[in-house]
Design a protein around this motif. Sequence first.
Motif, PDB file in Angstrom:
ATOM      1  N   GLN A   1       0.859  -1.194   0.000  1.00  0.00           N
ATOM      2  CA  GLN A   1       0.000   0.000   0.000  1.00  0.00           C
ATOM      3  C   GLN A   1       0.893   1.241   0.000  1.00  0.00           C
ATOM      4  O   GLN A   1       1.930   1.265   0.670  1.00  0.00           O
ATOM      5  N   ILE A   2       0.490   2.256  -0.748  1.00  0.00           N
ATOM      6  CA  ILE A   2       1.289   3.484  -0.834  1.00  0.00           C
ATOM      7  C   ILE A   2       0.585   4.595  -0.048  1.00  0.00           C
ATOM      8  O   ILE A   2      -0.628   4.740  -0.142  1.00  0.00           O
ATOM      9  N   HIS A   3       1.368   5.383   0.678  1.00  0.00           N
ATOM     10  CA  HIS A   3       0.759   6.387   1.576  1.00  0.00           C
ATOM     11  C   HIS A   3      -0.063   7.436   0.815  1.00  0.00           C
ATOM     12  O   HIS A   3      -1.152   7.770   1.233  1.00  0.00           O
ATOM     13  N   THR A   4       0.521   7.963  -0.230  1.00  0.00           N
ATOM     14  CA  THR A   4      -0.073   9.042  -1.029  1.00  0.00           C
ATOM     15  C   THR A   4      -0.846  10.096  -0.227  1.00  0.00           C
ATOM     16  O   THR A   4      -2.027  10.309  -0.443  1.00  0.00           O
TER      17      THR A   4
ATOM     18  N   PHE B   1       3.944   2.935   7.944  1.00  0.00           N
ATOM     19  CA  PHE B   1       2.659   3.360   7.379  1.00  0.00           C
ATOM     20  C   PHE B   1       1.603   3.061   8.428  1.00  0.00           C
ATOM     21  O   PHE B   1       1.441   1.919   8.837  1.00  0.00           O
TER      22      PHE B   1
ATOM     23  N   GLU C   1      -6.826  -0.754  -2.837  1.00  0.00           N
ATOM     24  CA  GLU C   1      -5.443  -0.321  -3.060  1.00  0.00           C
ATOM     25  C   GLU C   1      -4.456  -1.478  -3.205  1.00  0.00           C
ATOM     26  O   GLU C   1      -4.477  -2.405  -2.410  1.00  0.00           O
ATOM     27  N   PHE C   2      -3.602  -1.390  -4.182  1.00  0.00           N
ATOM     28  CA  PHE C   2      -2.469  -2.302  -4.292  1.00  0.00           C
ATOM     29  C   PHE C   2      -1.442  -1.729  -5.255  1.00  0.00           C
ATOM     30  O   PHE C   2      -1.799  -1.152  -6.279  1.00  0.00           O
TER      31      PHE C   2
ATOM     32  N   TYR D   1      -3.826   3.650  -9.201  1.00  0.00           N
ATOM     33  CA  TYR D   1      -3.761   3.254  -7.797  1.00  0.00           C
ATOM     34  C   TYR D   1      -4.962   3.909  -7.128  1.00  0.00           C
ATOM     35  O   TYR D   1      -5.026   5.128  -7.004  1.00  0.00           O
TER      36      TYR D   1
ATOM     37  N   ARG E   1      -7.390  11.846   1.517  1.00  0.00           N
ATOM     38  CA  ARG E   1      -6.633  10.694   2.007  1.00  0.00           C
ATOM     39  C   ARG E   1      -6.808  10.519   3.516  1.00  0.00           C
ATOM     40  O   ARG E   1      -6.680   9.413   4.026  1.00  0.00           O
TER      41      ARG E   1
ATOM     42  N   TRP F   1      -2.087   0.771 -18.368  1.00  0.00           N
ATOM     43  CA  TRP F   1      -1.017   1.380 -17.574  1.00  0.00           C
ATOM     44  C   TRP F   1       0.347   1.232 -18.220  1.00  0.00           C
ATOM     45  O   TRP F   1       1.277   1.937 -17.842  1.00  0.00           O
TER      46      TRP F   1
ATOM     47  N   ARG G   1     -13.865   1.053  -8.361  1.00  0.00           N
ATOM     48  CA  ARG G   1     -14.388   1.955  -7.339  1.00  0.00           C
ATOM     49  C   ARG G   1     -15.497   2.794  -7.957  1.00  0.00           C
ATOM     50  O   ARG G   1     -15.612   2.887  -9.176  1.00  0.00           O
TER      51      ARG G   1
END
Lengths: 772, 211, 324
Positions: free
Chosen positions: A207-210, A373, A676-677, A696, B191, C121, C233
């Motif tokens: 998972q990326i914080h973004t 994270f 998310e991945f 993402y 976020r 992508w 989503r």
Amino acid sequence: MAEDSNVYYTEGLPVPETPAPGDKPAFWKQTDVVGKRIPRVDAYERVSGTAVYPSDIKLPNMVYGAILRCPHPHAKVKKVDASRAKTMPGVRAVITGVSPKVKGLNWKYRNYTGPLFDSHCRFEGEVVAAVAADTRYQAWDAAHAIEVAYEVLPYVADYKEALSESAPKVHDGGNLAGMDEYERGDISRGFAEADAVLEETYETPCQIHTPMELHGCVANWDGDRLTIWESSQGVYAVQSNVAEVLGIPLSKVRVIGHYMGGGFGSKLKPGKYTVLASLLAKQAARPVKMILTREETYLCVGNRPANTMRLKAGVKSDGTLTAFEFECIGPSGAYPGGGTALVDWLVRDLYKCDNVRCRSKDVYINAGTARPFRAPGHPQGSWALEQMMDALAEKIGMNPVKLRLKNIPAISQGRSEPYTTTGLKACIERGAQQFGWKNALKRAKEQNQSASHIKRGVGMGACVWYVGGGGPPSTVIIKLFRDGSVNLNMGASDIGTGTKTVMALVTAEELGVKPEVIQIEHADTGTTQYATPSGGSKTVPTESPTVRNAAIDVKRQILEMAAEDLDVRTAELDYEGTEIVWRKDKSKRIRVTDVGRLKKRGVVVGVGYRGPNPRTKTVNPFGAQFCEVEVNTKTGEMRVLRFLGAHDSGRVLDRLTYDNQVFGGIVMGIGFGMTEFRQLDGKQTGKLCNRNWHDYKLPTALDVPVDMESLPIEIDDPEANNTGTKGLGEPVTIPTASAIANALYMATGIRFTNAPVSPMGMCRRLAARKEG
Amino acid sequence: MCSEHRDNEGTGKQGMTRRGFMQIMGTGAVGASLSGAAMAAGSKPEPPAKILDATDTVKINLNINGVNHAVLVEPRWTLLYVLRETIGLTGTKEGCGRGECGACTVLIDDIPRYACMTLAVEAESRRITTVEGLMMGEELGPVQTAFLEEDAFQCGYCTSGQMMAVEGLLRKTLKPSMDKIRRGVSGNLCRCGAYNHIFRAASRAAGLKTK
Amino acid sequence: MLPQFSYVRPETLKDTVKHLSAGGAAIHAGGTDLLGCLRDGIMDVDKVVSLSALHDLRGVKETADGGLIIGALTTITEVSENPMILKKYPCLAQGASEVASPQLRNQGTLGGNLCQKPRCWYYRGEFNCLRKGGDICYALGGEHQFHAIFGHDRICIITHPSDTAPPLAALAAKVRTMGPDGKRTLPVETFHVLPRKNPQVETVLKPGEVITYIELPRPAGNMRSSYRKVRARRSWDFALAGAAIALEMDGDRVIDGRVVLSGAAPVPWRAQSVENAIRGKTLDDATIKRAAQAVAEGADPLPENTYKLDLFKGVIEEELNAVR
């Protein structure tokens, strides 16, 4: 200046007793400001657009930085030719690995030290060169006009293959970054005692914080003095890192981070970009603004590592857990980053079990290095453990809520010491009740027996967070001005959790002043006090007791001063907010703003330090979350209908920001569990496929339920610290995904061992089931 | 920086220093341009008679929050870049620069759009409203007040974009349903996950606006 | 960051075509796809030709024979909210309302939505793939769970992202164009180009040619239409699988109609097998089941997107039940 002290004080507001010097402050039995729903003290700035984030800074003569990064997951830089870039319009400075100024500069990843510019690029996104130019566009153009010859090397992208003989080596010493083993009791005996034993392998994605604000900074030199405005969770951490890398004294590095647009662990430390901005600024003799692009932030500013976990569990038919065996592998990335850090903690600590063995292997791969994270390791471990708990419950025919309640530990088993308080039982019990667990279960069962292809499920998960008690060091200064207004000075960053607000409330509670007259100076190494980064859910339990101590110090000094005015003994005086009163004759009193020495000096400075945590007990927050989901079994579409978070984080300081935090953790957990991945092109190039917010996917406003409820489980915890607070920001995202997985199981009868559960995954599993 | 402000701030070193200082202090350069308020709103853009060269800068008029700004821009500069880096209206945030987060949402002729996906030359003479334009002097507008009261943000970085989306929604629909509200802010990522409070703030803002 | 380009905003169609006819020119309508493509560096553009001054190309008008003419610059939001479209062509309004995000719908145009570059992508990333003039389709041997199951011929398995092209094709809409050789009118159905013909172009537009209007024929009196989209989503996402259905009905019986899929192929994909399964039939459970099964005919799924077969079956089943 206001003469009327009522401008600053709340008349008649009871103020806590001032402890005698050397005595600890008494636990607040009741509070008047703390715990209410109070909008943030900096809300105006945040909604008016006047709050200046580091990326908003614009200094006179400022130029813009851009970084050229290695496009390969594994390569050696053979030659860098920046001659064309140097002549391009607007270019003010160019730095490459052979620039004299970067010689001998090193960069650290935990226990690993390597050159700042490492010609051996071990991940896509490693820095190769940097440019400063008059506009951001020009800087970008010039950086990408630098010609680099690479020797492309074989890479390893799949962490599960990293330890195989044939895998390319990320480091000369091999790809094993670290191992961890833990054991208590005897698992073979435990499994022998079990009536049911289950074993399952679970996987969670990278998972990326973004965070919304891009990573970056503005760096400016005045001679040998460096000032950095950095989007950061901790200005002192940035200061110490930058000073160390550049070899300059801490005193010469001022780091400011008044506002920041989210970090979630990825901004606990500076990046190479911070150092590059400083170097470019030196070379260009101009301030440099270095804000990464969104795409860059997917490559090189951290991630929650993917994990594969095997969990074997034994249970007796009465619900007693007899053994856990847990194995885990995960990637640090290209450098040490904690690939399996704390993944096993829930297995070790959450439920009572005498026989536990955990083993983990942290490996290197050719991809960006992990960073902490939000609750490192925990959502992963929860994904395994909480699904296993449900599976065990089903196996022995027990309600999953009951099974958990059956296994509430009396002490922390992971640490072999008691918790100061544990709300685990209350979170599960009261959470289930408030959620209407039984009715929801009944509703779901009825729905699922009907012919409809829309199925329903309810699920839960519980958690403990590894730390969350905070602790020293921390220093806070509170100034009481002669007009009764107050200045609070602390080094901690407010990363969006409302730190400034709750600290103002603590000050207000202790001094009886109105929260709105408190001016806060924070997150500036030049002018505010030392604080550790805001992370680990430790800011509130670290800083709020310190703030309280500083306020008490103010009161003590004021009482001493008032004693002179009233000609009585200090110990006989009470501080009552607006006034100081002689206990023996209440008519003998003086307004705080009339205290002679305060008027003369202009200000009283109170200093607070964070005292130690209890020596023989551990301070941990707990929680339980419940959710209801719906699945369209024709299309694989899922809807999270509602969520409830019951969390024991000690005393609630501001109910408004508290609830916000609970909901936010749930939203992030929905992302972890459903959307998310990180996708690497593992089979062909090792490059990252999804480096933007389209590929993402974060949850949007349409992916989260409107129906969300927060149920604080407040348990007095005077032993934890003098405000009775525990951390909240991390526990709130730990059990979310596993609760969803459990609900999806009830809806579909399918165990989703691999996260996230997307409609793609749901369709695959539904189809597989049809085929039998 | 190739900007030409018709403002009263001076173009000398001192003026720039003050602007820089004001920026740090959080005042930005709002209202620095005093002339030409609301003049060009609604008028048709003057079509560039000839091709604007890629490397040249061209003078355009941007009508932002009722104030006319004459700025020099390159064809490739986005409205977002010009708002933030040239004019100094930094309330509008950059989150992605590629139309995937909504932090840069502004109103163009009352309609929410992404400033990062709008070339500055395309915004010429359109009526642009940024978060600074929701203010009534120093007072917060209704959407801002509602966001403050409902704590509809955490880090605050997506907030101006969220508020502009809500403002745009409410300019079109006086009393939106919860469904409309959710759809209305479905082009704005948060976020921190403050969506729930954002929904409440949007409802409250609708109430404040119709009071 | 955006690369350098020159910019021109012609006032007439004639000038527009002239500017576009020079090499290296790209059309800017709403700009939402163009700026993304430029940022990602997937094409070399010297000159951006803005259509913003062509005000005549915006708006929706009823034609004398009861159809509609939609200007190519009409925004997606305007299409989704137009009362005539909502009433007569609900699948188009639904498709438009499912596009991207509110802000992008406010900016993006119907013409642009038809002409947008497809999504993959690899194509949009730092990969020199076949579509960008390279040698291979990376998605074929790589990560392709979002990719096409029809019409790719294992040449390029990109998916066409449009949510408006399938409804327009289902409604037998036509595009009007203007180019160096004058005007043309083309069915939406054949507007897009399959990889086997040319994996490097998306539409049949010739250099210098631009869409001016979209024509919708008068709908049959008992037309029922609908668009359904499933995505990973719920906002801001392209279809994993979608279907536009426009059926001419006689009570419960399907006289004729079209079914066009999104998220299925490198172009909007007409599911003739489904059409054949329902034409002349009463829309009962059995017919719907058979039609849903039929959607998989001719599919060539890959290891990671085989799930789309079942997903499309589900979508068709739901859609047919919805218009029933």
